[in-house]
Design a protein around this motif. Structure first.
Motif, PDB file in Angstrom:
ATOM      1  N   ASP A  21     -10.046   2.793   4.003  1.00 28.27           N
ATOM      2  CA  ASP A  21      -8.944   2.759   3.810  1.00 28.27           C
ATOM      3  C   ASP A  21      -8.592   0.980   4.668  1.00 28.27           C
ATOM      4  O   ASP A  21      -8.289  -0.213   5.078  1.00 28.27           O
ATOM      5  CB  ASP A  21      -7.507   2.460   2.100  1.00 28.27           C
ATOM      6  N   GLN A  81      -9.593   9.026   3.182  1.00 30.91           N
ATOM      7  CA  GLN A  81      -9.638   7.513   2.485  1.00 30.91           C
ATOM      8  C   GLN A  81      -9.287   7.296   2.391  1.00 30.91           C
ATOM      9  O   GLN A  81      -9.550   5.996   3.057  1.00 30.91           O
ATOM     10  CB  GLN A  81      -9.925   8.228   1.024  1.00 30.91           C
ATOM     11  N   SER A  82      -7.444   7.645   2.619  1.00 33.13           N
ATOM     12  CA  SER A  82      -6.993   6.277   3.329  1.00 33.13           C
ATOM     13  C   SER A  82      -7.678   5.432   4.898  1.00 33.13           C
ATOM     14  O   SER A  82      -7.007   4.013   5.102  1.00 33.13           O
ATOM     15  CB  SER A  82      -5.641   7.170   3.647  1.00 33.13           C
ATOM     16  N   TYR A 107       0.366  -1.048  -0.301  1.00 34.66           N
ATOM     17  CA  TYR A 107       0.035  -0.178  -0.656  1.00 34.66           C
ATOM     18  C   TYR A 107       1.077   0.911   0.058  1.00 34.66           C
ATOM     19  O   TYR A 107       1.639   1.383   0.669  1.00 34.66           O
ATOM     20  CB  TYR A 107      -1.445  -0.154   1.177  1.00 34.66           C
ATOM     21  N   ARG A 115      -0.253   5.670  -0.894  1.00 32.36           N
ATOM     22  CA  ARG A 115      -0.833   7.036  -0.478  1.00 32.36           C
ATOM     23  C   ARG A 115      -0.198   7.796  -0.221  1.00 32.36           C
ATOM     24  O   ARG A 115       0.118   8.554   1.170  1.00 32.36           O
ATOM     25  CB  ARG A 115      -2.481   6.237  -0.372  1.00 32.36           C
ATOM     26  N   ALA A 118     -11.087  -0.798   5.900  1.00 28.44           N
ATOM     27  CA  ALA A 118     -11.480  -2.182   4.782  1.00 28.44           C
ATOM     28  C   ALA A 118      -9.969  -2.904   5.117  1.00 28.44           C
ATOM     29  O   ALA A 118     -10.638  -3.816   4.558  1.00 28.44           O
ATOM     30  CB  ALA A 118     -11.748  -1.359   3.799  1.00 28.44           C
ATOM     31  N   GLY A 119      -9.342  -3.055   5.918  1.00 29.68           N
ATOM     32  CA  GLY A 119      -7.999  -3.631   5.427  1.00 29.68           C
ATOM     33  C   GLY A 119      -7.438  -3.958   4.596  1.00 29.68           C
ATOM     34  O   GLY A 119      -6.868  -4.752   3.940  1.00 29.68           O
ATOM     35  N   ARG A 120      -7.489  -2.979   3.847  1.00 23.64           N
ATOM     36  CA  ARG A 120      -6.707  -2.712   2.398  1.00 23.64           C
ATOM     37  C   ARG A 120      -5.125  -1.965   2.284  1.00 23.64           C
ATOM     38  O   ARG A 120      -4.691  -2.075   2.098  1.00 23.64           O
ATOM     39  CB  ARG A 120      -8.245  -1.377   1.400  1.00 23.64           C
ATOM     40  N   VAL A 121      -4.941  -1.133   3.984  1.00 21.77           N
ATOM     41  CA  VAL A 121      -3.858  -1.038   3.997  1.00 21.77           C
ATOM     42  C   VAL A 121      -2.950  -2.037   5.051  1.00 21.77           C
ATOM     43  O   VAL A 121      -3.092  -2.188   6.012  1.00 21.77           O
ATOM     44  CB  VAL A 121      -3.738   0.292   5.154  1.00 21.77           C
ATOM     45  N   ASP A 122      -1.132  -2.395   4.698  1.00 19.41           N
ATOM     46  CA  ASP A 122      -0.468  -3.560   4.482  1.00 19.41           C
ATOM     47  C   ASP A 122       0.139  -3.022   5.281  1.00 19.41           C
ATOM     48  O   ASP A 122       1.132  -4.131   5.659  1.00 19.41           O
ATOM     49  CB  ASP A 122      -0.694  -4.477   3.422  1.00 19.41           C
TER      50      ASP A 122
END
Length: 409
Positions: A270, A266-267, A254, A256, A273-277
């Protein structure tokens, strides 16, 4: 790599004007992320895990707002008797006007620091921005750069072409050789963008900076003391690309840029939502200067869904899809939706906060409505309420409002 072979520079001096009221009283790299971290943590942690012994942090705006947090580099094990952390601030009277005072962009900043960089004598310079969310394994990138004898290595990430127009687009061949650069184009040729993490051959970098200064010195349109180099994507990177030896390397995971309000929220979406690793790497954790607070508490009347609670948070109301900073209080009957509340904010009974970022020590009075349902799937600046530090909100606030620090409403 031996100490002194590589110098690292974190560029943390940008004014951050696009973050509006959130950066009136703080440097942008000091903005919280994920409740307990600060944006500057990501760059400093990456350099720490790459075992880079000499790390300079360039500060210009609102320096005192970040000094205490940096603590001389101690949280990142950079407080050493030899080398380690060095705080760099604008100097005057140290040379030509184009090498002293405040910088006119992150490329121009490198020119202003060129004498110090040259004196240090490192063969390789690693440069990171301090307002991006990422977790890069930089050690192999630096080692490969040195072994290949490159002029520059540019870490890149893939975004939509629409988002690319806010960044520097990098055009490269299949082998990674960079052939061109588009600086914030209105219509991007690709979605490959520079992440503002660079590895430079120091000698080649300094030569390019001084060539550009000499070429631009007679430009009558430049303000006094402005070299004209601007941001790295305007003249510096294109000049290095012309000379060859610039290679793009994809940054894994990830990334951003969170330097605008909508991107910042938005970050956080994210993240929930589990989209940031970025926090998923036990061998290279994101190190921060943690607050000394007790554990968070959710009381019997409280309820939290898809949210993050920082130490000291105390929830008696409803929290949904939000990030609460240290010491945040949500009273019984209050609701917080799709928002980021920074340290020591209070939401009184019966109030609803929605799609908002509230800075430190804001207080929302009883039975108040702050913000509204967003009108688009992605977070947009115009939907987001921003409240600066120490606001006292006693009346309803419409979506998209901006409240200056210390406002009473």
């Amino acid at each position: 790599m031996r100490r002194g072979d590589v110098l690292a520079l974190v560029q943390a001096g940008g004014q951050g004007s696009r973050m509006d009221v959130l950066t009136r009283e703080r440097a942008k790299p000091a903005l919280p992320y994920g409740g307990v971290h600060r944006l500057i943590d990501f760059a400093l942690s990456g350099l720490l895990h790459a075992d880079l012994a000499d790390v300079w942090v360039s500060l210009e705006y609102q320096v005192t707002s970040i000094d205490e947090y940096l603590a001389g580099g101690r949280p990142w094990s950079l407080d050493r008797n030899r080398g380690g952390f060095r705080r760099m601030v604008p100097q005057t009277g140290t040379g030509p006007a184009t090498e002293s005072g405040f910088a006119h962009g992150n490329g121009d900043l490198l020119l202003r620091m060129s004498a110090d960089i040259d004196t240090f004598g490192a063969r390789t310079l690693v440069v990171c921005s301090a307002d991006h969310v990422f977790n890069a394994d930089l050690a192999p990138v630096v080692e490969e750069h040195v072994a290949a004898g490159r002029t520059a290595t540019v870490l890149t990430s893939e975004v939509t072409k629409s988002d690319a127009s806010d960044n520097v687009v990098v055009l490269a061949r299949r082998d990674g050789t960079v052939t061109g650069v588009e600086h914030k184009p209105s219509r991007a040729s690709s979605g490959t963008v520079a992440t503002e993490i660079f590895v430079y051959d120091t000698e080649a970098l300094l030569a390019a900076l001084h060539e550009l200064r000499a070429e631009l010195s007679g430009d009558p349109d430049l303000a006094e003391g402005d070299s004209g180099i601007g941001d790295f994507g305007e003249r510096l990177l294109p000049r290095l690309v012309e000379g060859g030896g610039v290679v793009a390397v994809p940054l894994e995971g990830y990334w951003r840029d969170v330097g605008q309000p909508g991107l910042y929220l938005q970050s956080h979406r994210d993240l929930l939502a589990g989209r940031v690793d970025v926090f998923d790497h036990p061998s290279r954790p994101v190190v921060s200067h943690w607050p000394d607070r007790p554990a968070a508490r959710v009381r019997g009347t409280g309820s939290c869904h898809d949210s993050l609670l920082s130490p000291g948070a105390d929830v008696s109301g409803l929290v949904v899809g939000s990030v609460l900073g240290p010491g945040v209080v949500v009273e019984k009957g209050a609701e917080v939706h799709d928002s980021v509340l920074m340290e020591d904010c209070v939401v009184r009974a019966g109030s609803v906060v929605r799609t908002a970022v509230l800075d430190e020590r804001c207080e929302v009075g009883p039975r108040v409505r702050v913000g509204a349902e967003p009108t688009a799937r992605l977070a947009r600046d115009e939907d987001l309420v921003l409240a600066g530090r120490d606001c006292r909100i006693g009346g309803d606030v419409a979506g998209g409002a901006r409240l200056e620090p210390g406002s009473f409403l």
